[in-house]
Design a protein around this motif. Structure first.
Motif, PDB file in Angstrom:
ATOM      1  N   LYS A  54       0.714  -1.167  -0.247  1.00 34.10           N
ATOM      2  CA  LYS A  54       0.227   0.209  -0.073  1.00 34.10           C
ATOM      3  C   LYS A  54       0.687   1.464  -0.386  1.00 34.10           C
ATOM      4  O   LYS A  54       0.454   2.237  -0.484  1.00 34.10           O
ATOM      5  N   HIS A  55       1.659   0.967   0.426  1.00 35.62           N
ATOM      6  CA  HIS A  55       3.022   2.199   0.514  1.00 35.62           C
ATOM      7  C   HIS A  55       3.545   2.374  -0.403  1.00 35.62           C
ATOM      8  O   HIS A  55       4.682   3.291  -0.692  1.00 35.62           O
ATOM      9  N   GLU A  56       4.578   1.100  -0.562  1.00 33.08           N
ATOM     10  CA  GLU A  56       5.104   1.426  -1.803  1.00 33.08           C
ATOM     11  C   GLU A  56       5.625   0.959  -2.671  1.00 33.08           C
ATOM     12  O   GLU A  56       6.467   1.050  -3.713  1.00 33.08           O
ATOM     13  N   ASP A  57       4.850   0.261  -2.673  1.00 32.38           N
ATOM     14  CA  ASP A  57       3.986  -0.708  -4.824  1.00 32.38           C
ATOM     15  C   ASP A  57       2.291  -0.587  -4.296  1.00 32.38           C
ATOM     16  O   ASP A  57       2.011  -1.184  -4.492  1.00 32.38           O
ATOM     17  N   PRO A  58       1.900   1.127  -4.822  1.00 31.95           N
ATOM     18  CA  PRO A  58       0.640   0.863  -4.947  1.00 31.95           C
ATOM     19  C   PRO A  58      -0.433   0.311  -5.334  1.00 31.95           C
ATOM     20  O   PRO A  58      -1.205   0.079  -5.590  1.00 31.95           O
ATOM     21  N   GLU A  59       0.332   0.058  -6.973  1.00 27.29           N
ATOM     22  CA  GLU A  59      -0.104  -0.594  -8.097  1.00 27.29           C
ATOM     23  C   GLU A  59      -0.432  -1.357  -7.757  1.00 27.29           C
ATOM     24  O   GLU A  59      -1.161  -2.320  -8.821  1.00 27.29           O
ATOM     25  N   ASN A  60       0.198  -2.746  -7.134  1.00 23.86           N
ATOM     26  CA  ASN A  60      -0.347  -4.137  -7.283  1.00 23.86           C
ATOM     27  C   ASN A  60      -0.843  -4.406  -5.844  1.00 23.86           C
ATOM     28  O   ASN A  60      -1.116  -5.224  -4.719  1.00 23.86           O
ATOM     29  N   TYR A  61      -1.068  -3.555  -5.033  1.00 19.85           N
ATOM     30  CA  TYR A  61      -2.005  -3.318  -3.426  1.00 19.85           C
ATOM     31  C   TYR A  61      -3.706  -3.091  -3.995  1.00 19.85           C
ATOM     32  O   TYR A  61      -4.330  -2.887  -4.574  1.00 19.85           O
TER      33      TYR A  61
END
Length: 454
Positions: free
Chosen positions: A361-368
């Motif tokens: 959620k905080h470091e890779d939003p596209e995969n969240y």
């Protein structure tokens, strides 16, 4: 039953063994005895402290209190405390205190037993004390005209002391000795074995001579195979020792005439005979022994073990009869505990997954994906429900009010911590030593630290 080992103890090097009497050499029918004490002391409170006569109608419930609890005198609470001094379970009178209220009362404070606000209940003899306190706090809260919570605790303790000293308790107990005292031939067999192996045997008790004499005659004489009287087994008997002062204060020894009970000043070395009072330092010097050559066996964690360990280097053994019931409960609950352990591993894995999703959620939003979090939370809720149901099932094996004596939640209890720190070995009864020779080398198991867990 096994002997449990905290520190190495080479019995070959032990030349003298001292024993407490009550709940050590002499076993009690605890529930019957404490029920009698409960009724007697309530009557004493009426007679000596002008408490309402109605308190004598209180019913005795042996399960209400377990060994190792702490009384918070100003607040009227009974506490189960962890090894770190933190309150884990609290009752006010007869009612459990809800967790939120308990947290507000005690937060993360450490319970300091050196404070006069707290009274520890570390022996079998303290059970009726705790039961009466809980019941009287409850009656006070319901409107009965009783003193404040702290004075209640002090009055009960004083009334118990009077019952012990004025003869009303012990004279009745001796007259009905078969109702209160256990005859255990294995204890006599053990003492005779120690004697054959050249161990010098001693009794060091806080009880007076006449009581000691009556109880030892009843429990030992019928089973003697070597000698005619229990005194033949012991080279030294010390009565009214005043433990823990016996281990901390330089008091005089007095000789006791075993026939008349009359006393005189003890002159010279203390090497054999029957005495009153005295000091462990003189006893050790007169025996010509190093502290490491003396083993003391008792049931009182403070009076028999902790104080001794802090003042002399005698070896220590603790008799903990209530542990027998807890060990049986441990066996019966083992399968439930294993299920809980497995679910806890699953829960930890789910929590790790949740944390990894939060990182996305905080470091890779596209995969969240928020739905992934909801799925994990739902699974954690399901596991929590299963664990909660199993914990309810697990608690059924133990005391219904307090659970385990040796644990406070997941941590060791304060009582268990003291056992571990100050008792070289411990057991459910003295006769457990019969399964070991007097030359046994007791060795503890290697203790596993957190970083060593597989």
């Amino acid at each position: 039953m096994p002997v449990y080992v905290n520190r190495t103890l080479n019995m070959k090097k032990i030349k003298a063994i001292g024993f407490d009497m009550d709940y050590t050499l002499v076993r009690y029918k605890s529930e019957a005895f404490e029920k009698f004490v409960h009724g007697l002391v309530l009557q004493k409170l009426v007679e000596l402290k002008n408490y309402p006569q109605e308190i004598t109608d209180l019913k005795f419930d042996f399960q209400l209190v377990i060994q190792g609890l702490v009384i918070d005198k100003p607040k009227g609470n009974l506490l189960q405390v962890s090894r770190f001094g933190k309150v884990k379970i609290a009752h006010h009178g007869l009612e459990p205190i809800p967790f939120k209220e308990q947290h507000e009362l005690y937060k993360n404070k450490v319970i300091d037993l050196r404070s006069p606000n707290f009274q520890s209940m570390d022996t079998n003899f303290s059970v009726s004390n705790g039961i009466m306190y809980a019941q009287l706090v409850d009656l006070k809260d319901k409107g009965m005209d009783l003193p404040d919570y702290a004075k209640l605790a002090d009055d009960i303790k004083e009334a118990i002391d009077v019952a012990h000293s004025d003869g009303s308790l012990k004279e009745y107990a001796v007259a009905h000795i078969e109702d209160f005292i256990v005859q255990d031939p294995n204890i006599v067999k053990l003492l005779e074995r120690f004697k054959r192996f050249g161990k010098k045997l001693m009794v060091i008790t806080n009880s007076e001579w006449w009581w000691t004499k009556k109880l030892m005659e009843y429990t030992i004489n019928p089973f003697l195979e070597e000698g005619e009287d229990w005194k033949d087994l012991f080279e030294i008997v010390v009565c009214l020792a005043g433990k823990p002062r016996f281990f901390t204060s330089k008091n005089m020894f007095l000789n006791i005439d075993p026939e008349t009970g009359l006393m005189s000043n003890a002159e010279g070395k203390i090497t054999e005979g029957i005495f009153q009072g005295g000091w462990a330092g003189k006893l050790q010097d007169d025996l010509g022994l190093d502290g490491e050559e003396i083993l003391y066996v008792g049931d009182h964690i403070f009076g028999d073990v902790l104080s001794l360990k802090k003042t002399f280097n005698w070896r220590t053994a603790l008799v903990l009869e209530p542990l027998e019931e807890e060990l049986e409960a441990n066996k019966k609950s083992k399968s439930v505990q294993q299920e809980i352990d497995k679910l806890m591993v699953s829960k930890e894995e789910l929590e790790r997954n949740l944390n990894m999703i939060e990182i996305l959620k905080h470091e890779d939003p596209e995969n969240y994906n928020k739905d992934d979090i909801n799925k994990v939370y739902a699974e954690i809720d399901r596991v929590n429900t299963q664990i909660s149901d199993l914990l309810d099932k697990y608690r059924e094996f133990y005391n219904p009010y307090w659970g385990e004596m040796m644990r406070a939640g997941q941590e060791e209890s304060r009582f268990a911590d003291q056992v571990e720190k100050y008792a070289c070995i411990y057991m459910t009864r003295v006769s457990d030593l019969l399964d070991y020779t007097p030359r046994t080398y007791f060795r503890p198991m290697k203790r596993i630290m957190a970083h060593e867990e597989l």
